[in-house]
Scaffold this motif. Structure first.
Motif, PDB file in Angstrom:
ATOM      1  N   ARG A   1       0.793  -1.199   0.110  1.00 38.16           N
ATOM      2  CA  ARG A   1      -0.111  -0.169  -0.044  1.00 38.16           C
ATOM      3  C   ARG A   1       0.877   1.237   0.047  1.00 38.16           C
ATOM      4  NH1 ARG A   1      -3.281  -3.604   3.560  1.00 38.16           N
ATOM      5  NH2 ARG A   1      -1.527  -3.404   4.862  1.00 38.16           N
TER       6      ARG A   1
ATOM      7  N   THR B   1      10.794   4.378   6.168  1.00 38.51           N
ATOM      8  CA  THR B   1       9.573   4.889   6.948  1.00 38.51           C
ATOM      9  C   THR B   1       9.019   3.474   7.397  1.00 38.51           C
ATOM     10  OG1 THR B   1       8.197   4.902   4.859  1.00 38.51           O
ATOM     11  CG2 THR B   1       9.258   6.907   5.693  1.00 38.51           C
TER      12      THR B   1
ATOM     13  N   VAL C   1      12.568   6.105  11.336  1.00 36.28           N
ATOM     14  CA  VAL C   1      12.335   5.086  12.173  1.00 36.28           C
ATOM     15  C   VAL C   1      13.794   4.596  12.700  1.00 36.28           C
ATOM     16  CG1 VAL C   1      10.080   4.108  11.759  1.00 36.28           C
ATOM     17  CG2 VAL C   1      11.956   3.437  10.352  1.00 36.28           C
TER      18      VAL C   1
END
Ligand code: NAP
Ligand code: GLV
Ligand code: GLV
Length: 319
Positions: A156, A236, A263
């Motif tokens: 996604r 990310t 992150v």
């Protein structure tokens, strides 16, 4: 008797209001990350847990939740939850996919531009009063227009980034998944390639795989070594997908150009060595942090939880 819910942090009111209407809701009363010990106390009498991606929902916590029927995570990634422990107790685990896709892809896009054009580094330099006029070689970076973007994990979020990058910068798209997605290939002219080819050919490598045993340290010293010296690495996904020590060495030695990270491997700890490097853009895990997105996540997490407790199939179930 109303179902008892334990929620580990105050989330947007959209979700809390829904829970209050239908259940007996307890929200952890401190505005900080909950500890494992506090989590164990919190789940003791709860029929449902609403947790964050930073909560260690391990086998001990799940064992302590003797009444638990559902663990609803306020996130799409669920690597913090012991899925097997939940499955063996027949506890449903739900997450919030989709509603945060665009916001997270936007942050990857921002990291890509910021790293390529040295936005944060040059802003900090200007604020130090160092700007003395336009100069031919001031903060030279790399062009994105027409460059090659390698998406590791084109699901996604990865596909949303590909769409934005192809539209905005006419970027050529390579991707690496375990399986091919022919619709994605047709829509974006994306090419499915092995990881080493993606690393060798991409000007920007962006990571969007979930954290699993297979993806842990997928980007290690050997992977960084075959990337272009002009390349930008964007993460990310989850910190441990990159071997952070190897990344620090590669950035320091000029093995790659820059990194944009949302992150970190031992989040919330960020190594001093990473902070000291000028060629990093570092964000405090804000991928999904838009007001509207967090509202949608809160509502979805609440609905998933209520669906399980009230005997309906939740829209987004992991197990
Ligand atoms: P998704 O739709 O499930 O996409 C994940 C993709 O990774 C899939 O295309 C999958 O394809 C691929 N993949 C999985 N394992 C792989 C492997 N071993 N090797 C290669 N490819 C692999 O998930 P999403 O919604 O895009 O979210 C992705 C991740 O982003 C989440 O798990 C989460 O950790 C992270 N995230 C971070 C933020 C943030 O705030 N920074 C926000 C949201 C999400 P195949 O199955 O074909 O391999
Ligand atoms: C955020 O990192 C998420 O997984 O939702
Ligand atoms: C830059 O400001 C230019 O005019 O080229």
């Amino acid at each position: 008797m109303a179902h008892r819910i334990f929620c580990t942090r105050s989330i947007p009111e959209k979700g809390l209001a829904l829970l209050r209407q239908h259940t007996e809701l307890t929200v952890f009363d401190k505005d900080r990350q909950i500890t494992k010990k506090e989590l164990i106390t919190g789940v003791a009498n709860a029929d449902a847990l609403l947790c964050l991606l930073s909560d260690p929902v391990d086998a001990d916590v799940i064992a302590a939740g003797t009444h638990l029927r559902v663990i609803s995570s306020y996130a799409v990634g669920y690597n913090n939850i012991d899925i097997e422990a939940a499955r063996s107790r027949n506890i449903a685990v739900t997450n919030t996919p989709g509603v945060l896709t665009e916001a997270t892809a936007d942050i990857a896009f921002a990291l890509m531009i910021s790293a390529a054009r040295r936005i944060v580094e040059s802003d900090a330099w200007l604020r130090q009063g160092k700007f003395e006029g336009w100069a031919p070689k001031l903060f030279l970076g790399h062009d994105l227009s027409g460059a090659t973007l390698g998406i590791v994990g084109a699901g996604r979020i990865g596909q949303a980034l590909a769409r934005k990058a192809a539209g905005a910068f006419d970027m050529r798209i390579l991707y690496h998944n375990r399986s091919r997605d022919e619709q994605f290939e047709a829509d974006r002219g994306a090419e499915h390639v092995p990881l080493d080819i993606l690393l060798r050919q991409s000007d920007v490598v962006s990571l969007h795989v979930p954290l699993t045993p297979e993806t842990r340290h997928m980007i290690d010293a050997a992977a960084l070594e075959i990337m272009k010296t002009t390349a930008i690495l964007v993460n990310t996904a989850r910190g441990p997908v990159i071997d952070e020590a190897a990344l620090i060495a590669a950035l320091r030695d000029g093995q790659i150009f820059a990194a944009g990270l949302d992150v970190f491997e031992e989040e919330p700890a960020v190594p001093d060595a990473l902070m000291a490097l000028p060629n990093t853009v570092l964000l405090p895990h804000i991928g999904s942090a838009s007001i509207a997105t967090r509202d949608r996540m809160a509502e979805m997490a609440a609905r998933n939880l209520l669906d399980v407790l009230e005997g309906r199939e939740p829209a987004h179930r992991v197990v």
